[in-house]
Motif scaffolding. Sequence first.
Motif, short mmCIF file in Angstrom:
data_model
loop_
_atom_site.label_atom_id
_atom_site.label_comp_id
_atom_site.label_asym_id
_atom_site.label_seq_id
_atom_site.Cartn_x
_atom_site.Cartn_y
_atom_site.Cartn_z
N PHE A 155 61.37 95.76 10.62
CA PHE A 155 60.65 95.21 11.77
C PHE A 155 59.19 95.01 11.38
O PHE A 155 58.29 95.61 11.96
CB PHE A 155 60.79 96.13 12.98
N LEU A 156 58.98 94.20 10.35
CA LEU A 156 57.65 94.03 9.77
C LEU A 156 57.04 92.71 10.23
O LEU A 156 57.65 91.65 10.11
CB LEU A 156 57.73 94.05 8.24
N ARG A 157 55.81 92.79 10.72
CA ARG A 157 55.07 91.59 11.11
C ARG A 157 54.21 91.14 9.94
O ARG A 157 53.43 91.93 9.40
CB ARG A 157 54.19 91.88 12.32
N ARG A 170 60.22 102.38 15.55
CA ARG A 170 61.49 103.10 15.40
C ARG A 170 62.05 102.81 14.03
O ARG A 170 61.73 101.78 13.40
CB ARG A 170 62.49 102.73 16.49
N ILE A 171 62.88 103.71 13.54
CA ILE A 171 63.60 103.52 12.28
C ILE A 171 65.08 103.49 12.62
O ILE A 171 65.64 104.49 13.09
CB ILE A 171 63.29 104.66 11.28
N VAL A 172 65.71 102.35 12.41
CA VAL A 172 67.11 102.19 12.77
C VAL A 172 67.97 102.41 11.53
O VAL A 172 67.79 101.75 10.51
CB VAL A 172 67.37 100.79 13.36
N ILE A 184 69.73 107.82 4.07
CA ILE A 184 68.77 106.78 4.44
C ILE A 184 67.63 107.38 5.26
O ILE A 184 66.45 107.05 5.05
CB ILE A 184 69.46 105.65 5.22
N GLU A 185 67.94 108.27 6.18
CA GLU A 185 66.89 108.90 6.97
C GLU A 185 65.93 109.68 6.08
O GLU A 185 64.72 109.70 6.31
CB GLU A 185 67.49 109.84 8.01
N LYS A 186 66.46 110.30 5.03
CA LYS A 186 65.63 111.08 4.12
C LYS A 186 64.60 110.20 3.41
O LYS A 186 63.52 110.67 3.04
CB LYS A 186 66.52 111.79 3.10
N LEU A 187 64.91 108.92 3.22
CA LEU A 187 63.95 108.01 2.60
C LEU A 187 62.64 107.96 3.38
O LEU A 187 61.57 107.72 2.81
CB LEU A 187 64.52 106.59 2.51
N TYR A 188 62.74 108.17 4.69
CA TYR A 188 61.58 108.02 5.58
C TYR A 188 60.99 109.38 5.98
O TYR A 188 60.26 109.46 6.97
CB TYR A 188 62.00 107.26 6.83
N SER A 189 61.28 110.43 5.23
CA SER A 189 60.86 111.77 5.62
C SER A 189 59.34 111.92 5.69
O SER A 189 58.84 112.79 6.40
CB SER A 189 61.44 112.82 4.65
N CYS A 190 58.61 111.09 4.96
CA CYS A 190 57.14 111.16 4.98
C CYS A 190 56.52 110.22 6.01
O CYS A 190 55.29 110.08 6.06
CB CYS A 190 56.58 110.85 3.59
N ILE A 191 57.35 109.54 6.78
CA ILE A 191 56.86 108.57 7.75
C ILE A 191 57.22 109.03 9.16
O ILE A 191 58.37 109.41 9.43
CB ILE A 191 57.46 107.18 7.47
N ASN A 192 56.23 109.01 10.05
CA ASN A 192 56.48 109.40 11.44
C ASN A 192 57.06 108.22 12.21
O ASN A 192 56.46 107.16 12.29
CB ASN A 192 55.18 109.86 12.10
N GLY A 193 58.23 108.44 12.78
CA GLY A 193 58.88 107.40 13.58
C GLY A 193 60.18 107.92 14.13
O GLY A 193 60.87 108.71 13.47
N ASP A 194 60.51 107.51 15.33
CA ASP A 194 61.79 107.91 15.92
C ASP A 194 62.94 107.26 15.17
O ASP A 194 62.94 106.05 14.96
CB ASP A 194 61.84 107.51 17.40
N VAL A 195 63.90 108.08 14.76
CA VAL A 195 65.06 107.58 14.02
C VAL A 195 66.23 107.40 14.98
O VAL A 195 66.57 108.31 15.75
CB VAL A 195 65.45 108.54 12.88
N ILE A 196 66.82 106.22 14.94
CA ILE A 196 67.98 105.91 15.77
C ILE A 196 69.19 105.73 14.85
O ILE A 196 69.18 104.86 13.97
CB ILE A 196 67.76 104.62 16.58
N HIS A 197 70.21 106.55 15.04
CA HIS A 197 71.44 106.44 14.25
C HIS A 197 72.49 105.66 15.03
O HIS A 197 72.75 105.95 16.20
CB HIS A 197 71.98 107.83 13.89
N THR A 198 73.05 104.65 14.38
CA THR A 198 74.07 103.81 15.02
C THR A 198 75.15 103.47 13.99
O THR A 198 75.07 103.85 12.82
CB THR A 198 73.48 102.48 15.52
N LYS A 199 76.15 102.74 14.42
CA LYS A 199 77.08 102.11 13.50
C LYS A 199 76.37 100.93 12.83
O LYS A 199 75.37 100.41 13.33
CB LYS A 199 78.33 101.62 14.24
N ILE A 206 70.88 95.02 16.60
CA ILE A 206 69.55 95.41 17.08
C ILE A 206 68.48 94.49 16.51
O ILE A 206 67.57 94.04 17.21
CB ILE A 206 69.24 96.88 16.73
N LYS A 207 68.59 94.18 15.23
CA LYS A 207 67.61 93.31 14.58
C LYS A 207 67.63 91.90 15.18
O LYS A 207 66.59 91.34 15.55
CB LYS A 207 67.90 93.23 13.08
#
Length: 423
Positions: A155-157, A170-172, A184-199, A206-207
């Motif tokens: 979700f990059l502008r 958010r991190i989807v 995949i969530e572990k990749l973002y461990s140094c970044i603050n953001g709500d993680v949403i897990h989905t299929k 979502i994108k």
Amino acid sequence: MKITIVGGGYVGLVSGACFAKTGHDVTIVDVDSSKVGMINSKKPPIYEKGLEEILNETAGKNLCASTGYDSVADSDVSMICVGTPQGEDGSANLAYIKQAASSIGKELKKSLGYRVVAVKSTVPPGTTENFVRPEVLRASGKSVDDIGFAMNPEFLREGIAVFDFMNPDRIVVGSDTEKAGEIIEKLYSCINGDVIHTKTTAAEMIKYTSNAFLATKISFSNEIGNICKALGVDVYEVMKGVGMDHRISPYFLNAGAGFGGSCFPKDVSAIASIAEGMGLDPVLLKSVLKINDAQPLRIVEILENRAGSLKNKKITVLGLAFKDNTDDIRDSRSTPVIGALLSRGAHVSAYDPMASGSMKKIYPEIEYCNSPSDALRDSDGCLVMTEWPEFSELDKEFSLMKSQIVIEGRRILSVEDREGICW
């Protein structure tokens, strides 16, 4: 973690650089050897605020680029970031996705241990599950016990993509197994953001839905702007009042020349194509595209009403990139405007701080100037198409025009006696 990013374009390069900045060991794979050389030389092949600083910090250390896929076998995660261009029928072309999945699968034959293949490219729902996964498993000869699959949309502008990556809303994480999602969530461990897990299919949707909704807000605002102009009402005053409603928000309500770039036009078209393929009629989405296609041409109509016939007249176009702080002209609103001007026999002079070289590949016949003053000198009319901050400071430069007819596609000017496309 070790990451291979397949595709060194806008999304792949920014994502790879930012992952490296947070401490991961990143290899970016791209078929373009000149791009690979630039990355390894710490020179970004695209302009993006903050990107060069990250390359200076990480390239040659924990970030490198290559034309080969050798790094895949040892990578914890291989991430597909290739393009999905719009096909002739409006659908997403998945040829590069298939090629990347096949190449990754061949290298994973050599891997030992569990690996994850993630898609970051914008793809139709079902692509990861029904397209990428079987291709990777076929090419690798392995099973889902050895390889997990995920969808991790971006979700990059453009212009502030580095900031967006580091400060996400958010991190989807869409995954086929809990294990793959956790990696995949572990990749973002140094970044603050709500993680949403989905299929994976939900993450893909979502994108598309996010981009389609934002594009809809823009076309809606432009439709209201056109009505406001006819009524003599300031649409920016209207949208200021509307945007204060917390259910709506003030974002993407600026009426103007419409949306462009690499995402909104093709993504809205793709989701509409998916709907039609299932026998549905996506009336709203098709209207969003129709309004957007027509909107930039309104500025040419306004110019003709003010200046008369454009044949043999010099018309200045200020701004060629689809938005400020980028050199990207993909689906820029300036492109159809220049085409319309040329078809009417006008002589076009143009200025953009960054995008002239890119636009020259499409319209080599127009005059590209080194400053707004050069572009405006002896001009019969001026169209402002991109909201570059430096344009807001223009004033006496417009006095260089033969006839001071100035029309904005973006509300950026402070000079008097200008007219807007929607105001």
